[in-house]
Design an enzyme around this catalytic site. Structure first.
Site, PDB file in Angstrom:
ATOM      1  N   GLY A   1       0.892  -1.208  -0.188  1.00 60.23           N
ATOM      2  CA  GLY A   1       0.042  -0.065   0.002  1.00 60.23           C
ATOM      3  C   GLY A   1       0.666   1.346  -0.077  1.00 60.23           C
ATOM      4  O   GLY A   1       2.151   1.043   0.009  1.00 60.23           O
ATOM      5  N   TYR A   2       0.208   2.441  -0.084  1.00 62.77           N
ATOM      6  CA  TYR A   2       0.697   3.653  -0.188  1.00 62.77           C
ATOM      7  C   TYR A   2       1.634   3.907   1.293  1.00 62.77           C
ATOM      8  O   TYR A   2       2.797   4.445   1.285  1.00 62.77           O
ATOM      9  CB  TYR A   2      -0.135   4.931  -0.461  1.00 62.77           C
ATOM     10  N   THR A   3       1.058   3.425   2.485  1.00 60.10           N
ATOM     11  CA  THR A   3       1.749   3.726   3.568  1.00 60.10           C
ATOM     12  C   THR A   3       2.848   2.612   3.675  1.00 60.10           C
ATOM     13  O   THR A   3       4.059   3.055   4.157  1.00 60.10           O
ATOM     14  CB  THR A   3       0.756   3.351   4.900  1.00 60.10           C
TER      15      THR A   3
ATOM     16  N   ASN B   1      -0.359  13.557   5.023  1.00 58.27           N
ATOM     17  CA  ASN B   1      -1.067  12.251   5.776  1.00 58.27           C
ATOM     18  C   ASN B   1      -0.396  10.981   5.729  1.00 58.27           C
ATOM     19  O   ASN B   1      -0.571  10.302   6.424  1.00 58.27           O
ATOM     20  CB  ASN B   1      -2.492  12.254   4.933  1.00 58.27           C
TER      21      ASN B   1
ATOM     22  N   CYS C   1      -4.519   9.555  10.037  1.00 55.86           N
ATOM     23  CA  CYS C   1      -4.219  10.756   9.600  1.00 55.86           C
ATOM     24  C   CYS C   1      -4.836  12.047  10.058  1.00 55.86           C
ATOM     25  O   CYS C   1      -4.317  12.973  10.566  1.00 55.86           O
ATOM     26  CB  CYS C   1      -3.995  10.783   7.956  1.00 55.86           C
TER      27      CYS C   1
END
Lengths: 349, 57, 349
Positions: free
Chosen positions: A11-13, A316, A148
């Site tokens: 994922g992006y995180t 975020n 976030c």
């Protein structure tokens, strides 16, 4: 070197965490998992890391996880609570980026999310916002990093809730948030012709992050704090600006307000005050923190309606997600807290 | 390096060999200040101007 | 055919007015002025109108203006008040899109703008928001059209201020606005690398439009209404979403709230209620009104903090500017009010 595992790295995180940890002098990324992409190089999913790492995604299994000292859980809520008990009992430190262990009370969790299968760990978990819980993080084995939107609102409100100068029955948090906050999974509403050029209110009441916002502000103020919280999707990839409208319980000067923030965040490496009387960049704007772990906080006093406006801007994916996770690792292992998080951001971007 | 405090926002300001009447900008709040008194490495400032807000628009 | 003049036709508002009037069956654009572009074809400035009109910009002079029946003033405030007395005394009807005659009280005008050189006309002027002043517009010779942010906030709040169900001491208007609202003149902050990808609060207290917002809501409620108003520049070309946070003075049901809006805006052609319990498009979003004269109004009740959320979305160049001006012309000349304003907008855009 600390051996780190990233569970849910596609994922992006997970990607941000990987990028940061790959350049962290005290950490080695030992293990990174992805159900769909097991066996593929991480650069298959994270293009900016080509020639930076040769790591490959692996399937998740708890015995492989034991090769690590600490694991970061970047999986959706519910998937975390299934893994935490076993990981902790095998002596690992767990930094969970999901919502599963942020809330102290089981019934509050179950009101916003789903039945909790490991409630006994709720009391053990420490809320991974270093500015509020640094001492507890030093000794914690289960750290639950904030959402976030929660980070941006809690960091903006904390000094004033603590100072007791705002009416805690009339707090409005009006947040504007970028598209990557929806994560890497797509749907019709993230389809570009639908997602561009919008100001779209969503989950305008009862947003899940409200539970942890009110938990943390309640702890700070010693009494119940209620927030009217409404997020809006705006045309931005990264970033959150929370505009928090509060009403003052007594007259305050600008200097006093500035000192309240200064006092509360004395020596905090990642909090900056931004309120200038002239120039182009007078109040917080996510654009000034993109790519950095900073939270810019600004304010304005509106005597016309006895209002104190607080602005809080973060990236975020970093200060709203991977940043506090790495700060928590640094605190837990007694590294300099800013290690790996010094990058000041990209401007313009 | 002389030191003083911004009267507007309370930030500490460092200034090399300050001269009275010299104009300095406070980095924290952006207000323009005038050096009103120099006493060894202690400096006092006054707000120099009260021009309206420039929102850049 | 009504002969119309557009004074200040090279800005975005002048351009929208020109586009609408060129397709208005009862109107002929007799005269359009621009100081810098006098002598040039209008398409030199308005590219979308090539092969649609052969009109040329002219210099402004009051005798030429007398060839018209009605003139629209699309010039900055102060420039309007210099022209209005002479235009009115020569028997013209004037629809002014500047701020110069929106405020009834001279001292309020001078608090927000500059000294007023034609205060005697303030009483004569009618506030050009048809939903609130249709009867007066029918007989008015000087119509002062609202500011774009004011329109979105007044239209959203009016039903509830009238119904008396909200606390008029705790009203927050948090607006998000596109870049064209700054007009056609540019500066460093409208430079694309600075203007894109932002959420930038500006004039966060004491914004000029507050004066007319509080004037109109005060008239509606019969008592003083105070608003905490804060606009934000977001990454969008056209459009405004105003999120208005209010606190309820008594319990209300969703049905009652919906009926309050229905009742207040009964038969209004340009007000749509948008509050759906499912589907992609549940609450107002400027994207759904781009290019149209519609104002979409939505709401949500937040019992957690006794809050009534009102959302109001418009295209700031149309319902926020040229739209009410053309509506006012239609009302003044007894044409069907929607004439020339039927276009339902572009989606997606």
């Amino acid at each position: 070197m600390v051996k780190a595992g990233i569970i849910g790295g596609s994922g992006y995180t997970g990607g941000e965490l990987l990028r940061i940890l790959l350049f962290h002098p005290e950490v080695e990324v030992e293990y990174i998992t992805s159900r769909q992409n097991a066996g593929k190089p991480v650069t298959f999913i994270h293009p900016h890391l080509r020639e930076v790492t040769k790591l490959k995604f692996e399937e998740y299994n708890s015995s492989r996880a034991r090769d690590c000292d600490v694991v970061f859980l970047c999986v959706p809520h519910k998937a975390s609570m299934d893994k935490v008990p076993e990981l902790l009992s095998s002596g690992l430190k767990v930094i969970d980026l999901s919502a599963d262990f942020r809330l102290r009370k089981r019934e509050v969790y179950e009101q916003y999310y789903c039945p909790h299968t490991a409630p006994e760990y709720l009391e053990k978990a420490v809320y991974g916002l270093p500015e509020l819980h640094r001492e507890e993080i030093k000794k914690a084995d289960l750290i639950a990093c904030p959402g976030c939107l929660s980070s941006s609102i809690i960091l903006g409100l904390a000094p004033f809730v603590k100072a007791g100068i705002i009416d805690t029955e009339h707090i409005i948090a009006d947040s504007k948030i970028g598209s990557d906050a929806a994560g890497a999974s797509f749907n019709f509403m993230t389809h570009h012709p639908e997602r561009a050029n919008v100001v779209r209110p969503y989950q305008v009441v009862g947003h899940r992050h409200l539970a942890e916002i009110e938990q943390e502000l309640g702890l700070l103020s010693g009494k119940e704090v209620k927030v009217g919280f409404t997020p809006h999707a705006v045309d931005m990839v990264r970033g959150i600006l929370s505009t928090i409208h509060t009403f003052l319980t007594r007259n305050v000067s600008e200097l006093e307000v500035r000192n309240i923030i200064r006092e509360f965040y004395k020596d905090e490496p990642f909090i900056r005050i931004l309120k200038m009387s002239k120039g182009y960049y007078q109040l917080p704007n996510p654009k000034y923190v993109i790519g950095s772990n900073y939270c810019d906080i600004g304010f304005e006093i509106d005597s016309h309606v006895n209002r104190l406006l607080v602005f809080s801007a973060i990236d975020n994916l970093i200060k709203g997600s991977a940043g506090p996770a790495v700060q928590s690792l640094n605190i837990r292992y007694n590294f300099k807290e800013t290690t790996g998080l010094e990058f000041p951001g990209l401007y313009p971007a | 390096m002389a030191k003083g405090v911004c009267p507007e926002c309370g930030a500490e300001i460092e200034i090399e060999d300050p001269v009275e009447k010299e104009i300095v900008e406070c980095e924290e709040c952006g207000v323009e200040l005038e050096v009103s008194k120099v006493d060894g490495d202690e400096v006092e400032f006054e707000v120099a101007e009260s021009e309206g807000e420039d929102w850049g628009e």
